[in-house]
Design an enzyme around this catalytic site. Structure first.
Site, PDB file in Angstrom:
ATOM      1  N   ASP A  92       0.799  -1.230   0.000  1.00 35.12           N
ATOM      2  CA  ASP A  92       0.000   0.000   0.000  1.00 35.12           C
ATOM      3  C   ASP A  92       0.825   1.271   0.000  1.00 35.12           C
ATOM      4  OD1 ASP A  92       0.704  -0.620   2.792  1.00 35.12           O
ATOM      5  OD2 ASP A  92      -0.524   1.120   3.270  1.00 35.12           O
ATOM      6  N   GLU A 137       6.043   9.684   3.229  1.00 30.76           N
ATOM      7  CA  GLU A 137       5.607   8.353   2.798  1.00 30.76           C
ATOM      8  C   GLU A 137       4.601   8.480   1.661  1.00 30.76           C
ATOM      9  OE1 GLU A 137       4.326   4.024   4.631  1.00 30.76           O
ATOM     10  OE2 GLU A 137       3.822   5.815   5.787  1.00 30.76           O
ATOM     11  N   TYR A 145      -5.728   0.881   9.128  1.00 33.86           N
ATOM     12  CA  TYR A 145      -6.836   1.249   8.245  1.00 33.86           C
ATOM     13  C   TYR A 145      -8.162   0.948   8.929  1.00 33.86           C
ATOM     14  CZ  TYR A 145      -3.392   1.995   4.583  1.00 33.86           C
ATOM     15  OH  TYR A 145      -2.328   2.474   3.840  1.00 33.86           O
ATOM     16  N   ASP A 186       5.613   0.354   3.318  1.00 36.89           N
ATOM     17  CA  ASP A 186       5.868  -0.895   4.034  1.00 36.89           C
ATOM     18  C   ASP A 186       5.601  -2.079   3.109  1.00 36.89           C
ATOM     19  OD1 ASP A 186       3.104  -0.997   3.871  1.00 36.89           O
ATOM     20  OD2 ASP A 186       2.810  -0.291   5.925  1.00 36.89           O
TER      21      ASP A 186
END
Length: 617
Positions: free
Chosen positions: A68, A465, A220, A71
């Site tokens: 995603d 990120e 999430y 990571d």
């Protein structure tokens, strides 16, 4: 003559930034996020195969899909939203992507996700929603190719439901089925079959997915619940299938599930209401609401509330930085920027096609103002901001060099095959105050804070990120800005073109030439039909016909009634009344010399279209 509905066509392209280059780079980013066996045509060559045993311990093949963000976890909910938004981008602006030579790459990016979802849905009421977990993954800083972290697979089923996860995955499969309908009809049918099953699973066994897959809560969490995903999935299934069941679902459940009640100022992987409201507003403009018109009008009002809040003309406006960027939160704010800007872009084109305007508390607003707003956000992203920083890696000269991304920040396994251990990565690579050895081309990072400040530091994960769902909506906006208006009515169905030239079969298409109306040559109304495309599905050839009705008189045409016989498929762009067809709901008359267009699809020669009655005033 250009159809009347396109007279408000916006400029062909915008100057300043190279949106086509930015589009190419933003699609390339998805290749860096791939998990599984990489294909022979992989263009991000510093990556290699990874996650090759995913699902094995659970007796299922879960190799593939996308990481995603920075990571190495595969989270199902944001991955599905990513695929939905990439598909929507292609559905609306595939023609522009084809003109830029990027349609094939965009479709490959979608298919990499949907191939994984097919694997993750081995039974009608079973869906795998995560591989790996954030806690153990974040403890390590390793290349995907070196992973030693736990790769447990987590699923939802009737005993452990997840309506939001199953609903979003149904939406992704349905939207993607439209993308592949022409170029790969068998695959399109397979995706739609999965979408039907997943929606039924989501609707029948209600529950939040993070109550079943609890390891997702920290990363999430489904704050909005699942009602928005059920409506969102129904909207996409209606778009993909034209099945009235899903239209009725939106009509019957709009009030009780919040579709007509929530006035939103955000849109993203968790909260889908603004997206649902935009799609239902489109259905209303298309004249498809039927008996649900009052409910759909309430969806429409909430869609307009969202659009007005973006441009500062609502009672409650979206916060912006001093430099003009949408600001929702410090951690990865850019996801909200691209998602909201995409809705503004498509809604602008819907309004232009319907010859409508945006009705805000501060007055009526031209559709072009929404597109200008979306352009301002993209321009900020690409460097028009107080720091003169491009927040897309690899675009421009001044972009983030220390991206919070494991694969990008560690030397490529193809350059140095030496194993990088779990904690070793933090000591050697994470803390290294130097540019990434691998440029993560096209990645859109989290972006600046509320005051336009940004620190290009690897440990500043809130700002440096990237994420797949940052990029997905951006594809459509960049295609629209780079390729201009597609030259067609955005409310009519557009078949996504095949990404590569298709060799035509020797069998000739039935009557491809223009077909005149049966009316006499002295008629003030002319009707021209032409076949615009064809495709084969299960041995049957389907044809898309475009029909242009032109007012040749010197007066205004009103109360037009058309008779259409030998029609064996769906029709868009006219309103049916009894046994005849009239102007669509967004058009009351046709001025002298102007035209309107409608389209239909069926598997035979052109339908018989003739004028039943009309008035000239």
């Amino acid at each position: 003559m250009a159809p009347l509905l396109l007279l408000l066509c916006l400029p062909c392209a915008f100057a300043g930034h190279d949106y086509n280059q930015a589009l190419s780079k933003s699609i390339l980013f998805f290749e860096a996020q791939r998990s599984g066996y990489l294909p022979h045509n992989q263009r991000v060559t510093w990556r290699s195969n990874s996650g090759l045993n995913d699902g094995k311990a659970s007796g299922v093949d879960l190799v593939g899909g996308y990481y995603d963000a920075g990571d190495n976890v595969k989270f199902g909910l944001p991955m599905a939203f990513t695929v939905t938004m990439m598909s929507w981008s292609i559905i609306e602006y595939g023609k522009q992507m084809a003109g830029n030579g990027e349609l094939g790459h965009a479709m490959e990016a979608v298919k990499w996700g949907t191939d994984y979802f097919i694997k993750a849905h081995p039974e009608p009421n079973v869906l795998y929603g995560e591989v790996g977990d954030g806690n153990t993954d974040h403890y390590c800083w390793q290349r995907p190719e070196d992973m030693t972290t736990d790769r447990h697979a987590y699923k939802i089923d009737p005993s452990n439901p997840g309506s939001d996860l199953a609903g979003e995955t149904a939406a992704a499969m349905a939207a993607a089925s439209i993308v592949f309908r022409r170029s790969n009809p068998a695959y399109s049918t397979e995706l739609l079959r999965h979408a039907y099953q997943l929606f039924e699973f989501a609707d029948k066994y209600r529950g939040k997915y993070d109550s079943s897959i609890t390891v997702a809560q920290k990363y999430y969490r489904s704050v909005s619940g699942y009602n928005d995903e059920l409506l969102w999935a129904a909207a996409w299934l209606y778009q993909a299938s034209n099945n009235e069941y899903y239209l009725n679902y939106l009509g019957r459940n709009g009030d009780s599930m919040g579709g007509t009640g929530w006035a939103m100022t955000e849109f993203g992987w968790d909260v889908k209401y603004a997206g649902v409201q935009t799609l239902v507003a489109k259905f209303l403009m298309q004249g498809k609401a039927g008996v649900h018109a009052p409910v759909f009008e309430r969806y429409h009002q909430k869609a307009e509330y969202f659009m007005c809040s973006l441009i500062g003309k609502s009672g409650r406006n979206i916060q912006k930085t001093p430099g003009g960027l949408i600001f929702r939160q410090r951690w990865n704010n850019m996801q909200f920027v691209t998602s909201a800007s995409f809705l503004a872009t498509v809604y602008s084109d819907y309004l232009t096609s319907s010859r409508g305007s945006l009705k805000c508390a501060a007055g009526n607003v031209a559709p072009s103002e929404l597109l200008s707003f979306a352009k301002s956000q993209v321009d900020y992203i690409l460097g028009d901001n107080p720091r003169a920083t491009s927040y897309m890696v690899g675009y421009g000269n001044n972009y983030p060099r220390q991206v919070h991304h494991r694969g990008s920040s560690i030397v490529s396994i193809k350059v140095d095959t030496k194993f990088v251990a779990c904690r070793q990565g933090y000591a050697t690579w994470y803390s290294r105050k130097a540019s990434d050895p691998n440029v993560l081309t096209g990645a859109l990072v989290g972006g600046p804070d509320a005051y336009d400040n940004f620190a290009d530091e690897r440990d500043n994960y809130e700002q440096t990120e990237p994420a797949t769902y940052n990029n997905a909506p951006l594809l459509g906006i960049l295609a629209r800005l780079g390729g201009g208006h597609g030259g067609y009515n955005q409310l009519l169905p557009v078949v996504v073109p095949a990404p590569n030239p298709v060799v035509a079969k020797p069998k000739p298409a039935p009557k491809p030439k223009s077909t005149p109306t049966p009316a006499s040559s002295s008629s003030p109304i002319t009707i021209e039909q032409k076949m615009t495309t064809s495709w084969n599905d299960k041995g049957k050839t389907y044809y898309r016909y475009s029909t242009t009705v032109t007012n040749k008189s010197y007066k205004t045409l009103k109360d037009l009634k058309l008779s259409i016989s030998k029609l064996y498929g769906p029709l868009w762009g006219l309103a049916k009344s009894g046994n005849s067809y009239g102007f669509p709901t967004w058009l009351n008359y046709l001025p002298a010399g102007k035209s309107l267009e409608f389209v239909y699809i069926h598997s035979t020669s052109p339908a018989d279209v003739s004028v039943s009655s009309y008035n000239l005033a």
